[in-house]
Write a protein that holds these residues in place. Structure first.
Motif, PDB file in Angstrom:
ATOM      1  N   THR A 232       7.064  11.866   2.689  1.00 43.94           N
ATOM      2  CA  THR A 232       7.183  13.145   1.658  1.00 43.94           C
ATOM      3  C   THR A 232       8.792  12.200   0.988  1.00 43.94           C
ATOM      4  O   THR A 232       8.838  13.877   0.251  1.00 43.94           O
ATOM      5  N   THR A 233       9.140  11.505   1.294  1.00 44.75           N
ATOM      6  CA  THR A 233      10.657  11.681   0.698  1.00 44.75           C
ATOM      7  C   THR A 233      11.018  10.841  -0.025  1.00 44.75           C
ATOM      8  O   THR A 233      11.124  11.970  -1.153  1.00 44.75           O
ATOM      9  N   PHE A 234       9.882  10.035  -1.089  1.00 38.25           N
ATOM     10  CA  PHE A 234       9.391  10.226  -2.168  1.00 38.25           C
ATOM     11  C   PHE A 234       9.245  11.664  -3.141  1.00 38.25           C
ATOM     12  O   PHE A 234       9.996  11.040  -4.366  1.00 38.25           O
ATOM     13  N   GLY A 235       8.453  12.038  -2.899  1.00 38.29           N
ATOM     14  CA  GLY A 235       8.227  12.732  -3.310  1.00 38.29           C
ATOM     15  C   GLY A 235       9.219  14.392  -3.359  1.00 38.29           C
ATOM     16  O   GLY A 235       9.425  14.300  -4.730  1.00 38.29           O
ATOM     17  N   ALA A 236       9.901  14.452  -2.705  1.00 42.56           N
ATOM     18  CA  ALA A 236      11.464  15.113  -2.959  1.00 42.56           C
ATOM     19  C   ALA A 236      12.206  14.261  -3.758  1.00 42.56           C
ATOM     20  O   ALA A 236      12.915  15.496  -4.575  1.00 42.56           O
ATOM     21  N   SER A 237      12.451  13.165  -3.952  1.00 40.46           N
ATOM     22  CA  SER A 237      13.431  12.955  -4.435  1.00 40.46           C
ATOM     23  C   SER A 237      12.810  12.566  -5.793  1.00 40.46           C
ATOM     24  O   SER A 237      13.540  12.833  -6.624  1.00 40.46           O
ATOM     25  N   GLY A 238      11.427  12.416  -6.039  1.00 39.48           N
ATOM     26  CA  GLY A 238      11.216  12.539  -7.513  1.00 39.48           C
ATOM     27  C   GLY A 238      11.566  13.969  -8.547  1.00 39.48           C
ATOM     28  O   GLY A 238      12.195  13.744  -9.052  1.00 39.48           O
TER      29      GLY A 238
ATOM     30  N   PRO B  12      -3.267  15.062  -1.759  1.00 34.62           N
ATOM     31  CA  PRO B  12      -4.219  14.951  -0.421  1.00 34.62           C
ATOM     32  C   PRO B  12      -4.343  13.267   0.073  1.00 34.62           C
ATOM     33  O   PRO B  12      -4.835  12.992   0.581  1.00 34.62           O
ATOM     34  N   THR B  13      -4.678  12.606  -1.204  1.00 31.50           N
ATOM     35  CA  THR B  13      -5.620  11.667  -1.257  1.00 31.50           C
ATOM     36  C   THR B  13      -5.000  10.813  -1.113  1.00 31.50           C
ATOM     37  O   THR B  13      -5.136   9.502  -0.345  1.00 31.50           O
ATOM     38  N   GLY B  14      -3.458  10.851  -1.164  1.00 30.65           N
ATOM     39  CA  GLY B  14      -2.832   9.110  -0.897  1.00 30.65           C
ATOM     40  C   GLY B  14      -1.711   9.949   0.745  1.00 30.65           C
ATOM     41  O   GLY B  14      -1.911   9.134   1.763  1.00 30.65           O
ATOM     42  N   PHE B  15      -1.520  10.758   0.812  1.00 30.66           N
ATOM     43  CA  PHE B  15      -1.119  11.411   2.244  1.00 30.66           C
ATOM     44  C   PHE B  15      -2.573  10.445   3.049  1.00 30.66           C
ATOM     45  O   PHE B  15      -2.197   9.672   4.351  1.00 30.66           O
ATOM     46  N   SER B  16      -4.026  11.174   2.922  1.00 35.36           N
ATOM     47  CA  SER B  16      -4.681  10.598   4.153  1.00 35.36           C
ATOM     48  C   SER B  16      -5.114   8.609   3.446  1.00 35.36           C
ATOM     49  O   SER B  16      -5.275   8.146   5.276  1.00 35.36           O
TER      50      SER B  16
ATOM     51  N   LEU C 269       0.951  -1.490   0.147  1.00 36.52           N
ATOM     52  CA  LEU C 269      -0.361  -0.358  -0.145  1.00 36.52           C
ATOM     53  C   LEU C 269       1.086   1.465   0.457  1.00 36.52           C
ATOM     54  O   LEU C 269       0.819   2.242  -0.782  1.00 36.52           O
ATOM     55  N   LEU C 270       1.786   1.538   0.697  1.00 35.58           N
ATOM     56  CA  LEU C 270       3.185   2.368   1.467  1.00 35.58           C
ATOM     57  C   LEU C 270       3.626   2.455  -0.538  1.00 35.58           C
ATOM     58  O   LEU C 270       3.547   3.926  -0.509  1.00 35.58           O
ATOM     59  N   MET C 271       4.121   1.821  -0.499  1.00 32.47           N
ATOM     60  CA  MET C 271       4.695   1.661  -2.593  1.00 32.47           C
ATOM     61  C   MET C 271       3.769   2.275  -3.264  1.00 32.47           C
ATOM     62  O   MET C 271       4.452   2.695  -3.721  1.00 32.47           O
ATOM     63  N   VAL C 272       2.381   2.074  -3.352  1.00 39.45           N
ATOM     64  CA  VAL C 272       1.492   2.084  -4.858  1.00 39.45           C
ATOM     65  C   VAL C 272       1.569   4.084  -4.433  1.00 39.45           C
ATOM     66  O   VAL C 272       1.628   4.672  -5.211  1.00 39.45           O
ATOM     67  N   VAL C 273       1.431   4.571  -2.753  1.00 39.74           N
ATOM     68  CA  VAL C 273       1.253   5.735  -2.954  1.00 39.74           C
ATOM     69  C   VAL C 273       2.390   6.262  -3.032  1.00 39.74           C
ATOM     70  O   VAL C 273       1.937   7.995  -3.499  1.00 39.74           O
ATOM     71  N   CYS C 274       3.518   5.654  -2.497  1.00 35.12           N
ATOM     72  CA  CYS C 274       4.342   6.530  -2.717  1.00 35.12           C
ATOM     73  C   CYS C 274       5.190   7.126  -4.407  1.00 35.12           C
ATOM     74  O   CYS C 274       5.701   8.214  -4.421  1.00 35.12           O
ATOM     75  N   THR C 275       4.907   5.430  -4.928  1.00 36.61           N
ATOM     76  CA  THR C 275       5.457   5.615  -6.594  1.00 36.61           C
ATOM     77  C   THR C 275       4.281   6.803  -8.057  1.00 36.61           C
ATOM     78  O   THR C 275       4.937   8.022  -7.981  1.00 36.61           O
TER      79      THR C 275
ATOM     80  N   SER D  67       7.608   9.631   6.671  1.00 40.64           N
ATOM     81  CA  SER D  67       9.157  10.296   5.931  1.00 40.64           C
ATOM     82  C   SER D  67       9.385   9.377   4.376  1.00 40.64           C
ATOM     83  O   SER D  67      10.026   9.803   3.900  1.00 40.64           O
ATOM     84  N   ILE D  68       8.602   8.172   5.105  1.00 39.70           N
ATOM     85  CA  ILE D  68       8.668   7.641   3.522  1.00 39.70           C
ATOM     86  C   ILE D  68       8.117   8.549   2.034  1.00 39.70           C
ATOM     87  O   ILE D  68       8.888   8.391   1.594  1.00 39.70           O
TER      88      ILE D  68
END
Length: 483
Positions: free
Chosen positions: A157-163, A133-137, A27-33, A154-155
């Motif tokens: 938001t780091t994915f967003g900044a890294s992207g 915001p939906t992925g965040f929530s 689940l986390l990897m889906v929204v982080c991607t 942390s993971i």
């Protein structure tokens, strides 16, 4: 509600190790991607702008709208997107918006009409206003508050900044093939994530208690934010003192004021303003304005300076800024531990201080800089500052908020980042444009550096101002919010 003191202590170093199930990781990897894809898309297109202008015969004003159209769509509907996810179902909104993002990416990579190209950027911004915001929530409602949620955020938001940071390099590589690939490369990734999200994002029950009670609130919020962001991004071209700009601000303010009146009168408001008094939500949002506003303006100036004044290639410029992205990316496994050990507040202060110092150090750069001595120290400080402050701000912005309002809290923090970035970048653009020569001659590197220097000073000032706001004692913040 969790108090700030409890927030800082509840997930301390004595907490047990976080253990997630396979389903939680997927689940986390889906929204982080998806968040990384948003950041990647923005920075890739920025690198490709000169090639787009050359092939489609577009001037600077038109190219600016390829960037601004995305910000316009994204910044105007973030609050509404987060709240609608709470009301209509996070899984449903997330997958529909991501599908729209994929379709707009495909169309943007195939068209030759500049108007359609800009329109696809606007649609992608609208789609991201729902997925972000939906992925965040989705995370904040599927991971328990405390150490578990801190690690997940942390993971995320780091994915967003890294992207965003790594997208500079990917954009340079894609542009070497064709600028169209900076649009098309997102399509298969988005389609794959839609398939995986349909399987691994758990079904949620929409909060139907508020549904249908605040139609006019939704309309006035969308129109008010659309008008405000449009005025901000068009002000450098129109002129800050022009009739169009002043009228835009007045009309936007009037519509948003009408929205505030509506929210205070309806039984089930779209946005409960009292959320700003919970925890440290208001301070987190102000910190986000300073963080993103200063960083995006700095990157805009440095990109122009390195390529236009010093003659660096897009790929060389991207590689010069790459250490920031690498620091942010490699910090992911440790960000939650730092938050748990030191608390979000201390890390926000340390991060903003590091970024402010980085901007100030960059003011030393001349027309023949030594990268290792003159540029790299600032890039490293910015990476450290972003890695410390960004995840901490997001943790602070949603701590103590009930599940039914997590989408609203997520929309607030991400709206602060986008509107803050749009505002500071618009001021920066106006300052830089004001220094351009009138004779059509190409200015020297020294003249261009002096032209860009006020923008660099502004970035430093915004970061330092955010640091001062974040350092205001808790009692004073409480009195101010209660007033």
């Amino acid at each position: 509600m969790t108090s700030p003191t409890t927030l800082e202590r509840s997930a301390g170093p004595i907490a047990t190790a976080v253990r997630w199930t396979r389903a939680q990781w997927l689940l986390l990897m889906v929204v982080c991607t998806v968040l990384a894809l948003d950041g990647l898309d923005v920075s890739m297109v920025g690198v490709a702008l000169p090639s787009i202008g050359q092939e489609l015969n577009l001037g600077t004003d038109a190219l600016q709208w390829i960037v601004s159209a995305y910000v316009l769509g994204y910044g105007s509907l973030l609050l509404l997107g987060g709240r609608l996810a709470d009301l209509l179902g996070r899984r449903r909104i997330f997958l529909i918006a991501l599908s729209v993002f994929a379709a707009a990416s495909l169309l943007g990579g195939l068209v030759d009409d500049p108007a359609i190209l800009i329109a696809t950027r606007f649609v992608k911004g609208l789609a991201a206003a729902f997925t972000a915001p939906t992925g965040f929530s989705i995370i904040t409602t599927n991971f328990a508050e405390g150490r578990e949620r801190n690690k997940a955020l942390s993971i995320f938001t780091t994915f967003g900044a890294s992207g965003f940071s790594l997208g500079l390099v990917v954009g340079g590589l894609m542009t070497s093939l064709s600028w169209r690939w900076t649009f098309l490369v997102s399509v298969p990734i988005a389609v794959l994530v839609v398939i995986l999200g349909n399987r691994f994002i758990p079904r949620d029950t929409p909060d139907a208690t508020d549904s249908g009670h605040d139609i006019w609130g939704a309309v006035t919020l969308a129109l008010g934010m659309l008008g405000l962001v449009y005025t901000l991004v068009s002000a450098p071209d129109q002129g800050w003192g022009s009739v169009a700009t002043i009228a835009g601000f007045i009309i936007s303010a009037a519509v948003l004021a009408a929205f505030a009146v509506i929210e205070n009168k309806v039984r089930h408001p779209l946005i409960r303003f009292g959320i700003l008094r919970e925890g440290w939500v208001a301070r987190a949002n102000l910190s986000a304005v300073g963080l993103f506003g200063s960083y995006l303006s700095f990157q805009f100036i440095v990109t122009l300076f390195l390529q236009s004044a010093l003659g660096w290639s897009p790929l060389a410029m991207a590689l010069a800024l790459l250490p920031t992205g690498l620091i942010v990316a490699t910090s992911a496994p440790f960000a939650d531990r730092l938050i748990n050990a030191f608390g979000a507040t201390r890390l926000i202060l340390a991060g903003l201080a590091a970024m402010g110092l980085g901007y100030v150090l960059f003011l030393r750069v001349g027309t023949t800089p030594n990268y290792a001595l003159d540029i790299l120290p600032s890039i490293i400080l910015l990476g450290i500052g972003f890695a410390l402050a960004f995840p901490s701000i997001n943790v602070q912005a949603t701590a103590g908020i009930k599940d039914s309002e997590q989408g609203l809290a997520a929309g607030l923090i991400q709206t602060s980042t986008q509107v803050g970035a749009a505002l500071v970048l618009a001021v920066t653009t106006a300052m830089v444009s004001g220094g351009q020569s009138d004779g059509g001659t190409v200015p020297s590197a020294a003249a261009m550096l002096e032209q860009y220097r006020p923008g660099l000073v502004l970035s430093a000032a915004v970061a330092i101002a955010a640091l001062l706001v974040a350092a205001v004692p808790a009692r004073l913040r409480t009195v101010a919010l209660a007033a």
